[in-house]
Design an enzyme around this catalytic site. Sequence first.
Site, mmCIF file in Angstrom:
data_model
loop_
_atom_site.group_PDB
_atom_site.id
_atom_site.type_symbol
_atom_site.label_atom_id
_atom_site.label_comp_id
_atom_site.label_asym_id
_atom_site.label_seq_id
_atom_site.Cartn_x
_atom_site.Cartn_y
_atom_site.Cartn_z
ATOM 1 N N HIS A 222 -0.384 27.412 32.470
ATOM 2 C CA HIS A 222 -0.603 25.999 32.173
ATOM 3 C C HIS A 222 -0.352 25.184 33.430
ATOM 4 O O HIS A 222 0.407 25.592 34.319
ATOM 5 C CB HIS A 222 0.343 25.530 31.075
ATOM 6 C CG HIS A 222 0.008 26.051 29.720
ATOM 7 N ND1 HIS A 222 0.427 25.431 28.572
ATOM 8 C CD2 HIS A 222 -0.706 27.140 29.316
ATOM 9 C CE1 HIS A 222 -0.009 26.106 27.522
ATOM 10 N NE2 HIS A 222 -0.689 27.143 27.945
ATOM 11 N N GLU B 125 1.441 22.548 33.965
ATOM 12 C CA GLU B 125 2.843 22.207 34.195
ATOM 13 C C GLU B 125 3.614 23.371 34.803
ATOM 14 O O GLU B 125 4.424 23.183 35.718
ATOM 15 C CB GLU B 125 3.535 21.799 32.887
ATOM 16 C CG GLU B 125 2.921 20.608 32.199
ATOM 17 C CD GLU B 125 1.909 20.973 31.125
ATOM 18 O OE1 GLU B 125 1.870 20.275 30.096
ATOM 19 O OE2 GLU B 125 1.146 21.943 31.313
ATOM 20 N N CYS C 277 3.116 21.265 25.868
ATOM 21 C CA CYS C 277 3.285 22.139 24.711
ATOM 22 C C CYS C 277 4.733 22.636 24.668
ATOM 23 O O CYS C 277 5.512 22.369 25.591
ATOM 24 C CB CYS C 277 2.316 23.315 24.816
ATOM 25 S SG CYS C 277 2.772 24.517 26.089
ATOM 26 N N CYS D 178 5.779 24.645 27.856
ATOM 27 C CA CYS D 178 5.956 23.789 29.030
ATOM 28 C C CYS D 178 7.177 22.892 28.872
ATOM 29 O O CYS D 178 7.894 22.641 29.851
ATOM 30 C CB CYS D 178 4.693 22.978 29.281
ATOM 31 S SG CYS D 178 3.305 24.028 29.784
#
Length: 158
Positions: free
Chosen positions: A57, A59, A87, A90
């Site tokens: 992801h 992040e 999410c 993260c």
Amino acid sequence: MFAKEEKEKIMKLAFLEADKAEQQGEIPIGAVIVDAEGNLIGRGYNRRELDEDATRHAEIIAIQEACKNLNSWRLIDCSLFVTLEPCPMCAGAIINARLKNVYYGAFDPKAGACGSVVDLFAFTKFNHHPQIFGGLYREQAAQQLKNFFKNIRQQNRI
């Protein structure tokens, strides 16, 4: 805290990262991390499909780069700017990295962990609680995602 002009400048960098993801067929999510003075120390964009890795992801990639650049896993006094609400995975990384602030664009009603589905930062038993600022340029962030998924649906009809 950053002035409005600074937040706009930094968030534009996150959108540039999201553009990189979109150009590669990834969901357009971008993230950047800045230190207390606003210096860019980490950046990332969604790479789940490219890397065949569920943890890639925006992040996470930005956190990894920032940690490397600071030679520390602690990102104290640093701020994350991301185009979509983080999410749960993260959010956990944000807590563990000790990020001071999280600024995000679009709300995520399916996986948002800053209040849309669950608010992991509100659990008092966690040892760190960043300040959260949701909805920064949310219309632009949401529109980029809507356009991406609209294009995907149209391509699948052909």
